[in-house]
Design an enzyme around this catalytic site. Structure first.
Site, PDB file in Angstrom:
ATOM      1  N   GLU A  14      44.046  51.627  26.644  1.00  0.00           N
ATOM      2  CA  GLU A  14      45.266  50.838  26.869  1.00  0.00           C
ATOM      3  C   GLU A  14      45.698  50.075  25.625  1.00  0.00           C
ATOM      4  O   GLU A  14      45.976  48.875  25.687  1.00  0.00           O
ATOM      5  CB  GLU A  14      45.063  49.882  28.046  1.00  0.00           C
TER       6      GLU A  14
ATOM      7  N   GLU B 214      40.756  56.156  34.031  1.00  0.00           N
ATOM      8  CA  GLU B 214      40.479  54.923  34.786  1.00  0.00           C
ATOM      9  C   GLU B 214      41.383  54.877  36.007  1.00  0.00           C
ATOM     10  O   GLU B 214      42.591  55.077  35.875  1.00  0.00           O
ATOM     11  CB  GLU B 214      40.725  53.719  33.871  1.00  0.00           C
TER      12      GLU B 214
HETATM   13  C1  GAL Z   1      42.534  48.144  33.086  1.00  0.00           C
HETATM   14  C2  GAL Z   1      41.659  47.892  31.889  1.00  0.00           C
HETATM   15  C3  GAL Z   1      40.264  47.488  32.298  1.00  0.00           C
HETATM   16  C4  GAL Z   1      40.332  46.435  33.358  1.00  0.00           C
HETATM   17  C5  GAL Z   1      41.102  46.955  34.531  1.00  0.00           C
HETATM   18  C6  GAL Z   1      41.173  46.041  35.715  1.00  0.00           C
HETATM   19  O1  GAL Z   1      43.866  48.101  32.771  1.00  0.00           O
HETATM   20  O2  GAL Z   1      41.569  49.057  31.132  1.00  0.00           O
HETATM   21  O3  GAL Z   1      39.557  47.016  31.185  1.00  0.00           O
HETATM   22  O4  GAL Z   1      40.943  45.319  32.816  1.00  0.00           O
HETATM   23  O5  GAL Z   1      42.415  47.214  34.102  1.00  0.00           O
HETATM   24  O6  GAL Z   1      41.961  46.608  36.732  1.00  0.00           O
END
Ligand code: GAL
Length: 830
Positions: free
Chosen positions: A430, A522
């Site tokens: 991100e 993710e």
């Molecule tokens: C994502 C990020 C993670 C964590 C997660 C929580 O955007 O990559 O590190 O913050 O959100 O939902």
């Protein structure tokens, strides 16, 4: 005098000579191997002081504390609302720490090379040996080594001094830990030796019948003279030799290195897979003037893989869906201090759930994690950075990007590229640059850095989202970027498109990226507190409303329902994303945020919360209910899991969910009376009954073709009455490191878990061990993880004991006011 001349028996002599030769070779070999790398963790001195900035003033400082590494000083600090790390960093302090070690090195090593190897120091480390500055390393997650040889007093006293500066806060979006939190080694080699991370094993062709294995060996000559060497590698499966390279002769000039590449064939190779993660060892030998001078072991696996545009991830010609989880590096109550058993336990817990993949969010992990992934069979995405040049917090890696990113990334690839469990490199998570041409540029640069060192794996980056979202029903994290095309995704820099969230766009991946395969780097970000439930269970809560808006709803006690009903706006419920990933073959798989809860980032809440709600397993290692949804989907073992617990107000309307598999139907009985038979329909992943609560016994029976598969009973608990202890292992090693994880259940008289009990539990220990951590999985608890008491959460608490080096018995007792105490004995063995 007549001397009796014995007749020489040529056969006997040959035998004797052979024996002597074998003995000598064996001794030389084991010496070369044994002394190469030794643990250097013991007997360090530590001083935590933000005042002392420079080496000269610390040298005169007298208040040092003796300890063994790995060590995380932040986990020892009190939780503090005003901590500069913020609750995002776990509300624990950073600071400036000094480590010192005095040691001697034998005079016999004068002609050798002695190096100090650090697997990772958080962060901004600086190292001195005998007053000589060796170097600095801002990145807190990368391993590095320094050559000590020119500065050592052989046979005399030496002093190694390390400064770790984690005082500039905030520098992380999660709990980083502080100090020399990974292992330290002392490495002794001949001056003619295999270089640091000096081998690269690849398997250019693999079939069931035959594998070609290639090994590149980088030999370094640190002598003042040119050297001739013979290089040979022997390949082992277990202790059986399966092949070896020719003896290759090379000449290397002084202070130079040379790489030598050889290939061998292995017939009928045992392939590395998730189910059978077979490992081979390549033993590289360097001979000089007929003497074995260095031996270097490389563990590797033989497997073939590809990411197919239609069929997803193909491992050894078989389609494998990647069912992964993201993990941050902390070990719950142990903080970030590396402990191999603690990592292994985490991996075992999620392996039992059916997980087959790990993403090392968002940094190079401890080497021990990768070794375990090799051994246990996980599909690893090894990630490098959460930040490129644009910072996310004031003092983060963005400040070091320009000077260090090339070196850090190269070192990670060199360190990790022999691990068969790694299939993808993720070069960023991100990063804000993703929406600009600069992001495309950096992406291409990073891809080139990786490919110069490893062309066998795919490069990805975790983007949010990679696609240009025009569909307003798609909620994404950073809404202000929704209209912008993702320049990084379109740059050609990535071999596989990495999606963070935006699950609504997955089905259209082949239209959006016709030529690049898919991975969900993710997903999900569901939220739960273990053992806490809200009704009705089938309404979805989106918490917080937006990532950048202060969350004002929620519960006064900062709880979140453990029915799969609460999610972040950018994420999804657990079932939602899995249903999509499951449906399409071309979706090679996903990494759920997260496998375990971690310290820091207590979304959706802020203080008093100090750790996450995202975990499928809580911070103590106790599974939340959704664990069993995945287990029912991802494993073959019979699953029947009921939720919630059975302690409610009489006649209150309740929902009961069951996760099950390997059965056609489940029948639910309340106090012996059937509440009906239910089956999952279509895409369902659970079944639900709704009815007015009555205390007593709830029983579920799953059946297949009319035959009972499993029965599950939950009962209403009476008043909490006693403590029950159970250990994950009753026998552990007496090595000063090994751990036993002991669960405390608070039960009523009849041994029924009291699901709302939150008694204060007091621990004491006698014998061959000590308490090193306590936890309950409650994100709002401010008691130290390093104490000897802890408040339970919903009937459960955890205490971790560590063995000393003396074999014996550890007797652990748990007490609580008004409850019957309990003692458990752990045996430690040499
Ligand atoms: C994502 C990020 C993670 C964590 C997660 C929580 O955007 O990559 O590190 O913050 O959100 O939902």
């Amino acid at each position: 005098m007549i001397t009796k001349i014995q007749k020489i028996n040529p056969r006997k002599t040959l035998c004797l000579l052979l024996c002597v030769f074998t003995f000598l070779v064996f001794t030389i070999q084991s010496n070369a191997q044994q002394t190469r790398k030794e643990s250097f963790n013991k007997n360090w001195q530590f001083h935590l002081n933000d005042e002392i900035e420079n080496r000269d003033s610390i040298s005169n400082n007298t208040s040092w504390r003796l300890l063994n590494l790995p060590h995380d000083w932040s986990i020892e600090q009190p939780f503090d609302k005003n901590s500069p790390t913020g609750e995002g960093g776990g509300a624990l302090a950073g600071g400036l720490g000094w480590y010192k070690k005095n040691f001697t090195i034998s005079k016999n090593n004068q002609d050798k090379l002695t190096s100090i190897v650090f697997d990772g120091i958080y962060e901004n480390s600086q190292v001195w040996i005998n007053g000589h500055f060796l170097g600095k390393r801002p990145n807190g997650y990368i391993g590095f080594e320094y050559n000590l040889t020119p500065y050592l007093n052989f046979g005399g006293e030496n002093e190694l001094l390390v400064k770790a500066d984690n005082s500039h806060q905030p520098n992380s979006r999660w709990y980083s830990g502080s100090g020399i939190y990974r292992n330290v080694w002392i490495k002794t080699t001949d001056k003619l030796h295999v270089n640091q991370w000096g081998t690269f094993v690849t398997t250019p062709s693999v079939s069931k019948e035959k594998a070609t294995v290639q090994i590149a060996v980088e030999v370094k000559n640190d002598h003042q003279k040119n050297k001739k060497a013979t290089v040979k590698t022997i390949f082992f499966l277990g202790d059986k030799e399966v092949a070896s390279t020719d003896e290759n002769k090379i000449k290397i000039s002084s202070n130079n290195k040379q790489t030598l590449t050889s290939s061998i064939n292995i017939s009928k190779p045992a392939l590395w897979s998730v189910e059978n993660p077979t490992l081979y060892v390549a033993l590289t030998q360097i001979w000089s003037k007929g003497k074995l001078v260095d031996e270097y072991k490389t563990t590797f696996g033989i497997r073939s893989f590809r990411f197919d545009l239609d069929k997803g991830f193909i491992l050894n010609n078989k389609q494998v869906k990647i069912k992964g989880v993201c993990l941050h590096h902390d070990l719950g109550p142990l903080g970030t201090a590396v402990n191999t058993r603690a990592i292994e336990r985490q991996l075992q817990i999620i392996k039992d759930m059916g997980v087959n993949g790990i993403r090392t969010a968002h940094n190079p992990p401890a080497p021990e994690l990768l070794d375990l992934c090799d051994q246990m069979g996980f599909i690893v995405m090894d990630e490098s950075f959460d930040i490129w040049e644009k910072s996310k917090t004031a003092f983060d890696y963005g400040n070091h990007w320009e000077a260090w990113h090339k070196k850090d990334l190269e070192d990670q690839i060199l360190r990790d590229r022999n691990h068969p469990s790694i299939f993808m490199w993720s070069v960023g998570n991100e990063v804000p640059e993703q929406w600009s041409e600069r992001g495309a540029e950096i992406g291409r640069e990073l891809n080139a850095i990786v490919k110069a060192l490893d062309t066998t794996r795919l490069v990805t980056a975790a983007m949010n989202p990679p696609v240009h979202v025009t569909d307003k029903s798609v909620t994404i994290q950073f809404e202000d970027t929704a209209d912008k095309p993702n320049a990084l995704a379109g740059s050609g820099a990535l071999d596989i498109i990495g999606y963070n969230y935006a699950h609504q766009t997955y089905a259209k991946h082949k239209t959006n990226f016709p030529n690049i395969p898919f991975i969900a780097t993710e997903t999900t970000s569901g939220l739960q507190t273990r053992g806490y439930y809200e009704f009705p269970s089938d309404t979805t809560k989106v918490w917080p409303v937006r990532w950048d808006k202060l969350f004002t709803e929620g519960n006064d006690d900062n709880t979140v329902s453990a029915f799969d009903q609460v999610r972040t706006p950018w994420g999804s419920l657990h079932e939602t994303t899995w249903k999509i990933i499951k449906k399409h073959d071309f979706l090679s798989g996903f990494y759920i945020w997260t496998g375990f809860d971690y310290i820091g980032e207590p979304t959706p809440y802020v203080w008093p919360s100090r750790s996450s709600y995202f975990g499928i397993v809580d911070l103590a290692g106790f599974p939340k209910d959704v664990y069993y949804m995945y287990q029912s989907e991802w494993t073959n073992k019979n699953v029947l899991h009921l939720l919630p617990h059975w302690n409610w107000d009489e006649n209150q309307m309740v929902d009961v969910w069951a996760y099950y598999n390997n059965a056609d139907e489940v029948e639910l009985f309340l106090n012996g009376k059937s509440l009906g038979v239910k089956s999952k329909e279509n895409e369902d992943l659970h079944i639900m009954w709704r009815f007015p609560y009555q205390s007593g016994t709830l029983k579920a029976v799953s059946r297949k073709n009319g035959k009972v598969v499993l029965e599950k009973v939950i009962k209403t608990a009476d008043q909490p009455a006693k403590l029950k202890l159970s250990a994950d292992r009753l026998e552990i090693k007496a090595d000063g490191n090994d751990l036993s994880f002991i669960t405390v259940d608070i039960t009523d008289e009849q041994n029924v878990l009291a699901p709302r009990a939150n008694n204060q539990i007091y621990f004491s220990v006698k014998g061959a061990g000590k308490i090193v951590g306590v936890a309950s999985g409650d994100p709002t608890n401010h008691e130290s993880f390093k104490g000897t008491q802890h408040r339970a959460l919903n009937g459960k608490c955890l205490v971790i004991v560590q063995a000393t080096e003396k074999a014996g018995k550890i007797e652990l007792t748990a007490k609580a006011d008004g409850l019957i105490e309990s003692t458990i004995t752990i045996t430690t063995k040499q």
